[in-house]
Every structure is written in C-alpha cells, then in structure tokens.
Design a protein around this motif. Structure first.
Motif, PDB file in Angstrom:
ATOM      1  N   THR A  29       4.712  25.351 -19.283  1.00 17.35           N
ATOM      2  CA  THR A  29       6.134  25.136 -19.543  1.00 17.35           C
ATOM      3  C   THR A  29       6.777  24.307 -18.430  1.00 17.35           C
ATOM      4  OG1 THR A  29       6.263  27.238 -20.749  1.00 17.35           O
ATOM      5  CG2 THR A  29       8.341  26.279 -19.970  1.00 17.35           C
ATOM      6  N   LEU A  30       6.423  24.602 -17.181  1.00 22.61           N
ATOM      7  CA  LEU A  30       6.979  23.842 -16.056  1.00 22.61           C
ATOM      8  C   LEU A  30       6.527  22.381 -16.103  1.00 22.61           C
ATOM      9  CD1 LEU A  30       6.492  26.453 -13.168  1.00 22.61           C
ATOM     10  CD2 LEU A  30       8.620  25.858 -14.351  1.00 22.61           C
ATOM     11  N   VAL A  31       5.248  22.149 -16.410  1.00 23.31           N
ATOM     12  CA  VAL A  31       4.754  20.777 -16.490  1.00 23.31           C
ATOM     13  C   VAL A  31       5.443  20.024 -17.626  1.00 23.31           C
ATOM     14  CG1 VAL A  31       2.723  19.348 -16.982  1.00 23.31           C
ATOM     15  CG2 VAL A  31       2.519  21.318 -15.459  1.00 23.31           C
ATOM     16  N   ALA A  32       5.632  20.694 -18.756  1.00 21.40           N
ATOM     17  CA  ALA A  32       6.227  20.041 -19.924  1.00 21.40           C
ATOM     18  C   ALA A  32       7.644  19.548 -19.644  1.00 21.40           C
ATOM     19  CB  ALA A  32       6.222  21.009 -21.109  1.00 21.40           C
ATOM     20  N   PHE A  33       8.409  20.321 -18.883  1.00 21.07           N
ATOM     21  CA  PHE A  33       9.818  19.983 -18.688  1.00 21.07           C
ATOM     22  C   PHE A  33      10.097  19.239 -17.388  1.00 21.07           C
ATOM     23  CE2 PHE A  33      10.150  23.437 -21.786  1.00 21.07           C
ATOM     24  CZ  PHE A  33      11.058  22.890 -22.683  1.00 21.07           C
ATOM     25  N   LEU A  34       9.246  19.393 -16.378  1.00 19.97           N
ATOM     26  CA  LEU A  34       9.589  18.860 -15.054  1.00 19.97           C
ATOM     27  C   LEU A  34       8.791  17.622 -14.649  1.00 19.97           C
ATOM     28  CD1 LEU A  34       9.942  22.189 -13.022  1.00 19.97           C
ATOM     29  CD2 LEU A  34      11.717  20.875 -14.213  1.00 19.97           C
ATOM     30  N   LYS A  35       7.634  17.349 -15.268  1.00 21.25           N
ATOM     31  CA  LYS A  35       6.795  16.228 -14.836  1.00 21.25           C
ATOM     32  C   LYS A  35       6.844  15.101 -15.849  1.00 21.25           C
ATOM     33  CE  LYS A  35       3.819  13.892 -12.420  1.00 21.25           C
ATOM     34  NZ  LYS A  35       4.224  13.264 -11.143  1.00 21.25           N
ATOM     35  N   ALA A  76       0.825  -1.198   0.000  1.00 22.81           N
ATOM     36  CA  ALA A  76       0.000   0.000   0.000  1.00 22.81           C
ATOM     37  C   ALA A  76       0.861   1.251   0.000  1.00 22.81           C
ATOM     38  CB  ALA A  76      -0.915  -0.015   1.234  1.00 22.81           C
ATOM     39  N   ARG A  77       0.421   2.254  -0.733  1.00 16.24           N
ATOM     40  CA  ARG A  77       1.127   3.520  -0.793  1.00 16.24           C
ATOM     41  C   ARG A  77       0.231   4.591  -0.213  1.00 16.24           C
ATOM     42  NH1 ARG A  77       3.325   4.484  -6.738  1.00 16.24           N
ATOM     43  NH2 ARG A  77       4.539   6.051  -5.612  1.00 16.24           N
ATOM     44  N   GLY A  78       0.673   5.254   0.852  1.00 17.85           N
ATOM     45  CA  GLY A  78      -0.105   6.326   1.436  1.00 17.85           C
ATOM     46  C   GLY A  78      -0.102   7.551   0.539  1.00 17.85           C
ATOM     47  N   TYR A  79      -1.022   8.474   0.838  1.00 20.97           N
ATOM     48  CA  TYR A  79      -1.126   9.658  -0.004  1.00 20.97           C
ATOM     49  C   TYR A  79       0.122  10.528   0.086  1.00 20.97           C
ATOM     50  CZ  TYR A  79      -1.988  12.713   4.021  1.00 20.97           C
ATOM     51  OH  TYR A  79      -1.860  13.430   5.180  1.00 20.97           O
ATOM     52  N   ARG A  80       0.869  10.441   1.201  1.00 22.60           N
ATOM     53  CA  ARG A  80       2.081  11.265   1.349  1.00 22.60           C
ATOM     54  C   ARG A  80       3.126  10.892   0.306  1.00 22.60           C
ATOM     55  NH1 ARG A  80       2.057  14.069   6.167  1.00 22.60           N
ATOM     56  NH2 ARG A  80       0.482  13.400   7.701  1.00 22.60           N
ATOM     57  N   ALA A  81       3.159   9.622  -0.079  1.00 24.39           N
ATOM     58  CA  ALA A  81       4.148   9.194  -1.066  1.00 24.39           C
ATOM     59  C   ALA A  81       3.847   9.785  -2.439  1.00 24.39           C
ATOM     60  CB  ALA A  81       4.160   7.666  -1.149  1.00 24.39           C
ATOM     61  N   GLU A  82       2.600  10.206  -2.675  1.00 21.79           N
ATOM     62  CA  GLU A  82       2.221  10.765  -3.967  1.00 21.79           C
ATOM     63  C   GLU A  82       1.701  12.186  -3.817  1.00 21.79           C
ATOM     64  OE1 GLU A  82       0.859   7.160  -6.703  1.00 21.79           O
ATOM     65  OE2 GLU A  82      -0.468   7.397  -4.979  1.00 21.79           O
ATOM     66  N   LEU A  83       2.152  12.886  -2.802  1.00 14.66           N
ATOM     67  CA  LEU A  83       1.668  14.234  -2.540  1.00 14.66           C
ATOM     68  C   LEU A  83       1.975  15.182  -3.697  1.00 14.66           C
ATOM     69  CD1 LEU A  83       0.250  16.071  -0.522  1.00 14.66           C
ATOM     70  CD2 LEU A  83       2.477  16.546   0.525  1.00 14.66           C
ATOM     71  N   GLY A  84       3.161  15.033  -4.307  1.00 18.38           N
ATOM     72  CA  GLY A  84       3.518  15.897  -5.433  1.00 18.38           C
ATOM     73  C   GLY A  84       2.560  15.736  -6.599  1.00 18.38           C
ATOM     74  N   SER A  85       2.180  14.499  -6.907  1.00 19.58           N
ATOM     75  CA  SER A  85       1.241  14.255  -8.000  1.00 19.58           C
ATOM     76  C   SER A  85      -0.149  14.784  -7.661  1.00 19.58           C
ATOM     77  CB  SER A  85       1.160  12.751  -8.293  1.00 19.58           C
ATOM     78  OG  SER A  85       2.400  12.264  -8.769  1.00 19.58           O
ATOM     79  N   VAL A 118      -8.268  11.895 -28.158  1.00 18.44           N
ATOM     80  CA  VAL A 118      -7.284  12.246 -27.132  1.00 18.44           C
ATOM     81  C   VAL A 118      -6.691  10.990 -26.501  1.00 18.44           C
ATOM     82  CG1 VAL A 118      -6.975  13.445 -24.918  1.00 18.44           C
ATOM     83  CG2 VAL A 118      -8.465  14.425 -26.670  1.00 18.44           C
ATOM     84  N   ASP A 119      -7.481   9.951 -26.386  1.00 16.26           N
ATOM     85  CA  ASP A 119      -7.005   8.703 -25.791  1.00 16.26           C
ATOM     86  C   ASP A 119      -6.062   7.936 -26.715  1.00 16.26           C
ATOM     87  OD1 ASP A 119      -7.614   8.160 -23.180  1.00 16.26           O
ATOM     88  OD2 ASP A 119      -9.016   6.544 -23.618  1.00 16.26           O
ATOM     89  N   ALA A 120      -6.284   8.054 -28.027  1.00 17.15           N
ATOM     90  CA  ALA A 120      -5.592   7.162 -28.963  1.00 17.15           C
ATOM     91  C   ALA A 120      -4.376   7.778 -29.638  1.00 17.15           C
ATOM     92  CB  ALA A 120      -6.573   6.683 -30.038  1.00 17.15           C
ATOM     93  N   VAL A 121      -4.366   9.089 -29.844  1.00 14.12           N
ATOM     94  CA  VAL A 121      -3.286   9.737 -30.585  1.00 14.12           C
ATOM     95  C   VAL A 121      -2.369  10.462 -29.616  1.00 14.12           C
ATOM     96  CG1 VAL A 121      -2.736  11.417 -32.384  1.00 14.12           C
ATOM     97  CG2 VAL A 121      -4.794  10.002 -32.585  1.00 14.12           C
ATOM     98  N   TYR A 122      -1.103  10.145 -29.636  1.00 11.83           N
ATOM     99  CA  TYR A 122      -0.147  10.783 -28.725  1.00 11.83           C
ATOM    100  C   TYR A 122       1.267  10.469 -29.171  1.00 11.83           C
ATOM    101  CZ  TYR A 122      -0.057   6.047 -26.748  1.00 11.83           C
ATOM    102  OH  TYR A 122       0.045   4.685 -26.589  1.00 11.83           O
ATOM    103  N   LEU A 123       2.197  11.215 -28.591  1.00 14.76           N
ATOM    104  CA  LEU A 123       3.619  10.990 -28.836  1.00 14.76           C
ATOM    105  C   LEU A 123       4.166  10.140 -27.699  1.00 14.76           C
ATOM    106  CD1 LEU A 123       4.653  14.615 -29.913  1.00 14.76           C
ATOM    107  CD2 LEU A 123       4.166  12.663 -31.404  1.00 14.76           C
ATOM    108  N   ARG A 124       4.566   8.922 -28.001  1.00 14.61           N
ATOM    109  CA  ARG A 124       4.992   7.993 -26.961  1.00 14.61           C
ATOM    110  C   ARG A 124       6.149   8.551 -26.127  1.00 14.61           C
ATOM    111  NH1 ARG A 124       4.161   2.555 -26.456  1.00 14.61           N
ATOM    112  NH2 ARG A 124       3.226   2.542 -28.531  1.00 14.61           N
ATOM    113  N   GLY A 125       7.099   9.192 -26.772  1.00 14.88           N
ATOM    114  CA  GLY A 125       8.254   9.693 -26.041  1.00 14.88           C
ATOM    115  C   GLY A 125       7.938  10.855 -25.115  1.00 14.88           C
ATOM    116  N   PHE A 126       6.896  11.623 -25.459  1.00 14.29           N
ATOM    117  CA  PHE A 126       6.547  12.796 -24.654  1.00 14.29           C
ATOM    118  C   PHE A 126       5.572  12.444 -23.537  1.00 14.29           C
ATOM    119  CE2 PHE A 126       4.338  17.064 -24.320  1.00 14.29           C
ATOM    120  CZ  PHE A 126       5.399  17.675 -23.676  1.00 14.29           C
ATOM    121  N   GLY A 127       4.740  11.435 -23.755  1.00 14.75           N
ATOM    122  CA  GLY A 127       3.759  11.044 -22.744  1.00 14.75           C
ATOM    123  C   GLY A 127       2.363  11.059 -23.317  1.00 14.75           C
TER     124      GLY A 127
END
Length: 522
Positions: free
Chosen positions: A245-251, A37-46, A101-110
């Motif tokens: 911009t922050l989400v694109a480069f940091l997450k 089990a993973r508590g919410y603290r372990a995923e607080l950033g997300s 939106v579910d089917a088309v995406y760039l695998r390397g970017f996410g």
C-alpha cells in the motif's frame, strides 16, 4: 539452497564509467549518457526501496526452503523431497511470462507498479489464507503424515507470485537507478534476498522449534515453539499488504530515465524480442553452458542438509549454524564485486569452481562422520565447528560464482528490453541449478542399496518388499547410500565441465557489446 539462492544474489559498477554515446556497429547506446554523474547518495531512497522489495521476495523463498527440513524430520522419502523441489522452479520458468509483464501495464500507474502492486497484494492475501490451512497440510503427527502434493502446490504458487514480483523489480531497477548506479541493484538483490531468506528460514525454524525456545528463550518449557508456520504466514501476509500500500501511493516511477524505445508494441512484439534474444549466438552459447555448469554441485547442495537431519542433526541447529553466515553473506558480495566489476567477471566464476567441487566431497565426509561422533546428548561442539567452517568456505565459493554471473548478466543486458533480457539470463542461471538438484534428490533412493537382515529370502528393493522384510522380523540395512555415489559422480562431472567447457565459458566475456545487443526493427 540457492537460492540460490541461487539460489539462490553484489555490488558492481556495470560499466566502470558513463556509457559511450555509441558502440561500433550499433546505432544507439544502451542508455543515454547522463549529463552529470549522480552519486549513490542522490538515489539512496530508491536503493533502500529496492532493498525492501528484495527482502520481501526472500520471505517466501525462505519459508519454502524450511519445508524440506520439516518434511525430513517427519521421515518423508527422497522421492517426496524431489517432488517438493519443483516448488523452486518458478524462478527458473518465469521467462515464460516475463514478456507479458514487460508488455502489459497501465501507463498512468507505472510500467512496473502495474505488476508489482497487485502481485504483492495477492501474495499477502494468499499468505493470510494459508495460515488457516497449513498446519493440517503438515500432518498431525498421529498417524496422518504430511500432504506433500498439497504442500507442493501451495508453495509453488507462493514462488510463482514471488517470481512475478522479481520480474517487475528487476525491470524497475534498470530505470529506477541511473546507469552509473545501476550496479547497486545487484547489491540490493543479494543483500535483500539473503536477509529475507534468513527471516523466512533460519528465524522461523528457530522460533518454531520447541527445544530451542525452551532452552534459550523460555523460563518454563512448553510443548511447542513460540511461533508456528501458521503464525508466521499471517504476520508476513500483513506486512506484505501494508508495504505494498505504501509503495502504491508514495513511490512514482522515474519516467525521465526510461528511453522512448523501451516501449514495446505489445505482447506479440515482446515475445518476438525474446526469441530474437535467444537466437543470438552469444546468448544461446551462454544458456547451454550455464545449464550444465552446476551439475557437479547438485548432490552437495540439494541432499547434504537432508542427510544431516536423517543422521540426527536437529533441523533448528542446522538453521542456527547459518546465523554466523549472515554477516558473511552480506559482506561477500561487496568484497567480491571488486573483482567482478571489471570487463572479465567470469574469471572469478572459473577460479572458484574447483574449490566448490572439492567441498562437495568434504560435505559427504561430514555426513559419514555424523553417526561416528554422535552421543546421547547430541553432537560435540567441535563437529558443529567443522560444519560451520565448511559452510563458510562453501559460501565464499558459491557467492564468488553467483556474483560473477550476476555481474556478467548486468553487464551484457540490453535495458531497452530490460525486464525480458535480464530475466532470460537470470532464469536460465537459476534453471542450471534447479534441474540438477531435483534429479539428485530423485536418484538418492534408486541408487541406495539395502539388504534385509534377520529374515532370509526377503529383500528391501521396494517399499512393499521392505514391509514384508519388517513383517518377517527382519530389518532393512543400508549397504550402499546413494548419496555417496552421487557425490563422487557429481564431482567427476563437475571437473570434466571445468576442464573442457570452462574455457569456452570464459571466452563469452570477450564478445563485443554488439554481440549481446538485440537487433530489432522499427
């Protein structure tokens, strides 16, 4: 508005315990059971990131929600208001492009960032551009009224982009958080959208009002508020660009939480999955019932605020009355989720419905009461106190129903096609509130009966006839307000649904998990 909302929007533990390795009659579990089990603290950033993304989503919703009050203060007709209400439909129609939106995406970017990042960039740039145009669209107040058609197109595009962002975020939430913490996604949805809506609606209307700013925020009166819609659009456009911009480069996306079978074969395969979901008897029954469940609230939710502005209540005062509701709107999902986290969340929906219907009649009383207590200085404090209390009770019933639906949707959604499945259930729920609101606004004028007083032989049946009445020295007097007719009829229809169809709606939660699991071929 619901947002609500609903729009118009709830912490819940979807399963209550780690998911089983398999369900009777199924070949696989919704997601692999975690090793520990993973508590919410372990995923607080997300969790905090989801909260920020939902706050940004609430900004265009709040701004769009403020425009009807501005239009009403400029004497727009209810037909114009009904036309502008189509602005809120993208959240009810996003199912049409959710499979894309579910089917088309760039695998390397996410998978989710492939849509989230460009959508928020376009939204930010569009806000900055519209900051140079929106003042002209609202009218100059010197004979040129608002351009309702252009405003509708503009804010429809805003909501379209926000709805696309919502598809990506809803789908990302299912894999960003582990299964035992995925319930926090609905909390982020509720709290984030509420906070964003507050910033884009309540805060904007207060700062845009010259009377409010002169009374509370300035030492010397000025003819305009501290900010304009143009200023507000420019500021939030810049915030969108920086945050994206922050989400694109940091997450990075959590690839280890994505089961292999979440991958789809392409757009055609995703639409086939969508149709296979819709054809499931349990899902089809849910859609038909939820589409008709909110007819009873349409007059109260869509027309009451505009009627209060028509009766002389300043729009900024209505916005400020929502300020005491913000803590309530944040706390309510947390409290209500304790009752909806179990196996039967729809019980809460069913129990709250009759109270919300009765409050619709009470809202009609508030509109009728407004001119009776109005004086030269405005409205007495006790009137505003009654409005706040009524709104607080309404929010309790609204959130009880909303959190219950969100809990149920999260409980039955198949995360193997998470973006499409959740979007189907959530958008149908939104559509169930939007179409009755649009119809209610459109019917106010036709149901209203007016007579020409002071000029014999004239009527006020049409706009042209009303002009002839005025030209002959008469005036149009309302003898029957269509709002009151709608209020009574809606409550009757609402109780009919609650009595005859409500029990069938509750029985949906007794269906086994296999009834909601999409059957797909390899």
């Amino acid at each position: 508005r619901q947002r609500r909302a609903g729009t118009r929007q709830h912490s819940l533990d979807v399963t209550g315990e780690p998911p089983p390795d398999g369900l009777p009659g199924d070949t696989e579990a919704l997601l692999p059971a975690p090793a520990r089990a993973r508590g919410y603290r372990a995923e607080l950033g997300s969790i905090l990131l989801l909260l920020v993304l939902y706050v940004l989503q609430g900004i265009p919703l709040g701004l769009a929600g403020s425009v009807p009050l501005i239009l009403q203060s400029k004497s727009a007709s209810y037909t114009d208001q009904a036309f502008f209400s189509f602005v809120f439909w993208p959240f009810s129609l996003k199912l049409l492009w959710a499979p894309l939106v579910d089917a088309v995406y760039l695998r390397g970017f996410g998978r989710r960032k492939s849509w989230l990042v460009p959508t928020q960039y376009v939204l930010g740039l569009f806000m900055i551009y519209m900051s140079t145009q929106v003042d002209a669209l609202l009218g100059d107040g010197h004979g040129r009224g608002p351009d309702v058609a252009a405003l509708t197109v503009t804010f429809f595009l805003f909501e379209f982009l926000a709805a696309t962002q919502d598809i990506a975020v809803d789908g990302w939430a299912l894999t960003m958080l582990s299964r035992e913490n995925v319930g926090y996604a609905s909390t982020c949805n509720s709290v984030g959208q509420t906070a964003g809506y507050f910033l884009g609606n309540v805060l904007f209307l207060a700062l845009e009002s010259a009377s409010f700013c002169n009374k509370y925020l300035r030492f010397e009166p000025q003819p305009r508020g501290i900010v304009t819609l143009s200023d507000f659009l420019f500021f939030w456009g810049a915030v969108f660009l920086v945050t994206t911009t922050l989400v694109a480069f940091l997450k990075k996306e959590n690839q280890e939480l994505i089961p292999a079978k979440e991958e789809t074969k392409g757009i055609t395969d995703t639409y086939r999955l969508l149709f296979s979901i819709i054809k499931m008897p349990a899902v089809l029954t849910f859609c038909l019932l939820i589409l008709t469940s909110k007819v009873g609230f349409s007059a109260a939710d869509a027309v009451t605020g505009l009627k209060l502005v028509e009766e002389g209540v300043p729009k900024e005062h209505l916005a400020l009355l929502a300020v005491p509701m913000v803590p309530l709107q944040i706390i309510l999902p947390l409290v209500i989720s304790k009752y909806t986290a179990g196996p039967q969340p729809l019980n809460t929906f069913y129990k709250a419905m009759p109270y919300r219907l009765l409050l619709g009649l009470e809202f009609a009383f508030l509109v009728w009461w407004a001119p009776k207590v109005k004086h030269e200085g405005g409205f007495p404090v006790y009137y505003y106190a009654v409005v706040v209390l009524s709104y607080a009770l309404h929010q309790i019933t609204l959130y009880s129903m909303y959190v219950a639906i969100m809990a149920f949707n999260a409980k039955v959604s198949d995360p193997l096609i998470g973006g499409t499945y959740m979007t189907l259930l959530n958008t149908v729920s939104n559509l169930g509130g939007n179409w009755p609101s649009t119809v209610a606004l459109w019917l106010v004028d036709p149901l209203t009966v007016k007579e020409c007083a002071g000029a014999q032989g004239h009527t006020c049946a049409t706009a042209a006839a009303a002009e002839l009445c005025t030209g002959a020295g008469g005036s149009c007097v309302t003898t029957l307000d269509g709002y009151y007719v709608e209020s009574v009829v809606c409550v009757i229809l609402g109780f009919a649904w609650w009595f005859f169809l409500g029990p069938k709606f509750k029985k949906l939660q007794d269906e086994g998990q296999s009834s909601w699991k999409c059957k797909r071929s390899n």
